[in-house]
Each structure stands twice: as C-alpha cells, then as structure tokens.
Design an enzyme around this catalytic site. Structure first.
Site, PDB file in Angstrom:
ATOM      1  N   TYR A  30     -14.972   4.258   9.984  1.00 28.57           N
ATOM      2  CA  TYR A  30     -13.296   4.093  10.025  1.00 28.57           C
ATOM      3  C   TYR A  30     -12.371   4.765  11.637  1.00 28.57           C
ATOM      4  CZ  TYR A  30      -8.932   5.143   9.243  1.00 28.57           C
ATOM      5  OH  TYR A  30      -7.334   5.858   8.619  1.00 28.57           O
ATOM      6  N   ASN A  54      -3.415  -7.938   1.021  1.00 35.55           N
ATOM      7  CA  ASN A  54      -3.905  -8.654  -0.046  1.00 35.55           C
ATOM      8  C   ASN A  54      -4.578  -8.234  -1.186  1.00 35.55           C
ATOM      9  OD1 ASN A  54      -5.561  -6.741   0.881  1.00 35.55           O
ATOM     10  ND2 ASN A  54      -7.247  -8.388   1.748  1.00 35.55           N
ATOM     11  N   LYS A  87     -10.500   3.215  14.289  1.00 38.22           N
ATOM     12  CA  LYS A  87      -8.784   3.215  15.048  1.00 38.22           C
ATOM     13  C   LYS A  87      -8.567   3.355  16.633  1.00 38.22           C
ATOM     14  CE  LYS A  87      -6.605   3.333  11.177  1.00 38.22           C
ATOM     15  NZ  LYS A  87      -5.619   1.851  10.833  1.00 38.22           N
ATOM     16  N   GLY A 145       1.123  -1.213  -0.171  1.00 38.29           N
ATOM     17  CA  GLY A 145       0.264   0.187  -0.040  1.00 38.29           C
ATOM     18  C   GLY A 145       0.885   1.686  -0.046  1.00 38.29           C
ATOM     19  N   ARG A 163     -18.085  20.134   2.426  1.00 38.79           N
ATOM     20  CA  ARG A 163     -18.194  18.693   3.168  1.00 38.79           C
ATOM     21  C   ARG A 163     -18.718  18.321   4.469  1.00 38.79           C
ATOM     22  NH1 ARG A 163     -13.178  14.683   1.571  1.00 38.79           N
ATOM     23  NH2 ARG A 163     -12.108  14.996   3.731  1.00 38.79           N
ATOM     24  N   SER A 200      -4.899   7.410  13.483  1.00 36.81           N
ATOM     25  CA  SER A 200      -4.555   8.697  12.962  1.00 36.81           C
ATOM     26  C   SER A 200      -5.196   9.733  13.919  1.00 36.81           C
ATOM     27  CB  SER A 200      -5.778   7.623  12.207  1.00 36.81           C
ATOM     28  OG  SER A 200      -6.431   9.372  11.101  1.00 36.81           O
ATOM     29  N   LYS A 203      -9.421   2.299   4.429  1.00 41.24           N
ATOM     30  CA  LYS A 203      -9.401   3.626   5.461  1.00 41.24           C
ATOM     31  C   LYS A 203      -9.946   4.433   4.470  1.00 41.24           C
ATOM     32  CE  LYS A 203      -6.348   4.724   1.668  1.00 41.24           C
ATOM     33  NZ  LYS A 203      -5.143   5.644   1.199  1.00 41.24           N
TER      34      LYS A 203
END
Ligand code: NAD
Ligand code: WQD
Length: 344
Positions: free
Chosen positions: A152, A34, A156, A12, A298, A127, A87
């Site tokens: 999400y 994966n 964390k 990633g 947003r 995060s 994520k």
C-alpha cells in the site's frame, strides 16, 4: 453552474467530506466510485447536508472505457481529485497485486485521459506513510522518502513518482500531492462519516465500536515505545479540516497560473498525540469510557510521526482548526448514528 470537478472515490470517507465542501464552495461535482468500500446511501447524506445531490457514476477507475465514457457524458471537467484507491495496509501485504493494479491503474488511466478531455489538474491523495519512521519530528515535505513497509505504502510512493514523471515529460496539466497524516472524525451533522468494513484496523473506528459495545476491549499496541507515555504518537487531523484543504488546493491549481506544476503539501495539525492521550481525550470529550488493555506492539508500526504543516499554512493559507476534543465528539456522534440506523 460552477467549475466541474471529478471526484474519484467520492462516496468514500475523505471523498464524501470533500464533496460536501466542494459543493458548499459552488463546484459542480461528478463522483465516480465502484462502491468497493462505500455505499450509495452516502449520496443521501451529502444531499441532506448541502441540498445538492452530486452527479454519480458507479464504475471502476481501472476501466478506461468506462472512464472515457464518463468524460464524454460529463463534458468540461476542469480538475480531478483522486481519492479512489485500496487503503488497507495489512490486506496489501496479503494481496499486493490487487493494490498495485487498483491504485496504479486508476491514476494512470486518469493521467492518460486528462489531455484528451482538457482536464487541467489533478489533486492526489498521498500519505505520511511515504516518510516511514522519520529521523526527526515534526516532518516537513523535504524529509527523505523511506523504503515503503507495505505494498500500500509503495503504491503511494510510486503514484507520486508517476505524477512527477508525467508532468516532467511535458503533459499539459498540473498536480497537487497532499500527504495526509491520520484523518479522523466525521461531519458535525453526523450525516456522513467513516464506514469501516468488518473488524476495523484503524484506531478510531475500533475505539468508537468498543465504546458502543460492539467490541469488548480496545488493544493498545505497545507501551514500551520511546515516547512520554510509551504508546505511539500520531497527528490526528479532523476530516472536515482535511476536506477544506482540497477545495483550496483545487482553486490554487486551476486558478493560479504562476504556481509550480507539481506541488506537495503535508496535511496535519502539527501536534503529536499519543494513543493513550487520544483515548483520554475521547473519554473526557464524550463522558464515555473506552475499555482498553495494553498488548504487544503491532508489526510494522511507526513509533512517532507528526506533521510540520507550515508549508500548507503559509502557501495554501490552510490550517487545521477543529480541536481534537470536538473531533472525538464527532466520531462518537457518527457511531451513535450508525447504531440508530441499525448498521453497527
Ligand atoms: P475509502 O476507502 O473510504 O474511500 C476510497 C473510495 O474509493 C471508496 O469509496 C472505494 O469504493 C473507492 N474506490 C476504490 N477503488 C476504486 C476504483 N478502482 N474505482 C472507483 N472507485 C474506487 O478511503 P479514504 O479513507 O476515504 O481514503 C481516500 C484516499 O486517501 C485513498 O487514496 C487513501 O489511500 C488516501 N489516504 C487515506 C488515509 C486514511 O487514513 N484514511 C490516509 C492517507 C491517505
Ligand atoms: C494509529 C495508532 C496503532 C488500532 C495507517 C496507515 C497509514 C495511513 C493512516 C493511509 C498506531 C494504534 C491502532 C488499535 C492501537 N493510511 N492502534 N489499537 O497505523 O498510524 O496509519 O492509517 O495512508 O498509511 O498505516 O493508523 O489508526 O491503524 O493506528 O493501539 O486497535 O493506533 O498502533 O500507533 P496508522 P492506525
């Protein structure tokens, strides 16, 4: 052969940059991924930069049978860096169970297998999302954890608690939890970088795709925030700087016997930069214009958040070094490389 480290999610974005730094520092890396959000070509990029092809196992960390086999096939793994996770914040609201299953089961499987295979420590990717909208900035590690605004973000928070609880219960391993702010940019070689799937949700990939003409216009989400220019403020941290912090963390966790069993560090620059400032920095650094327009806010966005990185600076001896203009140049070089390869 150097100390063997398992890097989950190692093909990633952040994982691949970290594998490069680990190999440059002499570690023997095993990647498990994966390929749900990356592809195998990343291994070629890593090999071109470091001259070493990392061991690679294509498997899912939620599959404990496959994970156990990995530990058997690659004996002597001393530490883990756990990047593997889903994520995308928006997707997590639509598919919460997928996020809880993937992110929690991955960690639980690793923690369960660590004692069986003598793995001494795990570095976990957390995060700044755990701080939510902070009461004050910059944010240090003692700031309150706010109720998560997405599944999400909640994964964390829960993962951090799982690690704490497992270690409090007496499990024989250590952990360093790293809370990243906004990782951006690419390796200066442009051999590896961020590969967003579909329409990017994050600012930088949307910006570079707009600059190259794949997208018509970048929407700036809101200019009526309580900030100097009205746009949101973030702490944009260069991905190579971030990767280097993982090498320091792994060494500290495995080599320093006196450190606490669980340690938490913010990884950021300490500088708050607004969305409009970032666009400006990109344009000045690259000479390329980014067509953009102001649109509404947003939903769920944090107004402003940037790191107090003093703990990482002093305790880890790590500091963000790459200037933002250079980071923007690296993001642009990577976008050009994707074009050259016919990917984007
Ligand atoms: P990424 O999607 O590029 O990398 C994650 C990798 O994990 C991908 O290659 C994916 O294929 C793999 N993966 C996912 N689930 C897996 C599973 N069950 N088994 C095996 N492989 C699996 O994401 P990234 O940006 O490199 O993020 C790495 C970590 O850092 C994640 O845990 C993420 O939550 C965290 N993080 C990222 C950011 C960011 O803005 N990029 C910020 C804070 C924290
Ligand atoms: C940055 C700023 C947007 C896109 C997310 C996760 C967080 C962490 C990092 C993993 C915001 C603005 C964006 C666009 C814009 N990830 N923006 N136009 O929201 O800070 O954080 O990634 O842990 O958990 O929530 O990152 O890159 O999406 O946005 O104006 O097209 O750019 O409003 O102010 P964010 P981002």
């Amino acid at each position: 052969m150097g100390t063997r480290i398992l890097v989950t999610g190692g093909t990633g974005y952040i994982g691949s940059h970290t594998v490069v730094e680990l190999q440059n520092a002499g570690f023997d890396v095993v990647i498990i991924d994966n390929l749900s959000n990356s592809n195998k070509d990343v291994l070629d990029g890593i090999e071109r930069i470091t001259g070493i092809r990392p061991n690679f196992v294509e498997a899912d960390c939620t599959d404990i049978v496959a994970l156990r086999k990995l530990f058997q096939d690659y004996p002597g793994i001393k530490g883990i860096i756990n990047f593997a996770a889903s994520k995308a914040v928006g997707e997590s609201v639509q598919k919460p169970l997928l996020y809880y299953r993937n992110n929690l089961n991955t960690l639980i499987n690793l923690l369960e297998l660590m004692p069986e295979f003598g793995v001494e420590g795990i570095v976990f990717s957390s995060s700044c999302t755990v701080y939510g909208e902070p009461d004050t900035n910059p944010v240090d590690e003692s700031a309150p954890i706010k109720k998560a605004t997405s599944p999400y973000g909640n994964t964390k928070q829960i993962c951090e608690e799982i690690i704490q609880d497992a270690i409090t219960a007496g499990n024989p391993y250590k952990s360093i939890i790293l809370r990243y702010f906004n990782p951006v940019g690419a390796h200066p070689s442009a051999e590896i970088g961020e590969l967003p799937n579909g329409v990017p949700q994050n600012l930088i990939p949307y910006l570079t795709q707009t600059a190259i003409g794949v997208r018509k216009e970048l929407s700036v989400f809101g200019n009526d925030y309580n900030t100097p220019d009205g746009s949101c403020i973030r702490d944009f941290i260069n991905v190579v700087d971030l990767a280097k912090a993982h090498v320091i963390a792994i060494k500290r966790m495995l080599e320093n016997k006196d450190t606490d069993k669980v340690e938490i560090f913010n990884l950021g620059t300490g500088d708050g930069v607004s969305v409009l400032q970032l666009i400006n920095t990109f344009e000045e650094a690259t000479g390329v214009k980014v067509p953009h327009k102001i649109v509404g806010r947003r939903e769920g966005d944090i107004e402003k958040v940037w790191a107090d990185p003093v703990k990482a600076n002093t305790v880890l001896g790590w500091k963000a070094e790459v200037p933002l203009a250079d980071t923007m140049k690296s993001a642009w070089a990577w976008q050009l490389k994707l074009r050259e390869r016919g990917i984007m």
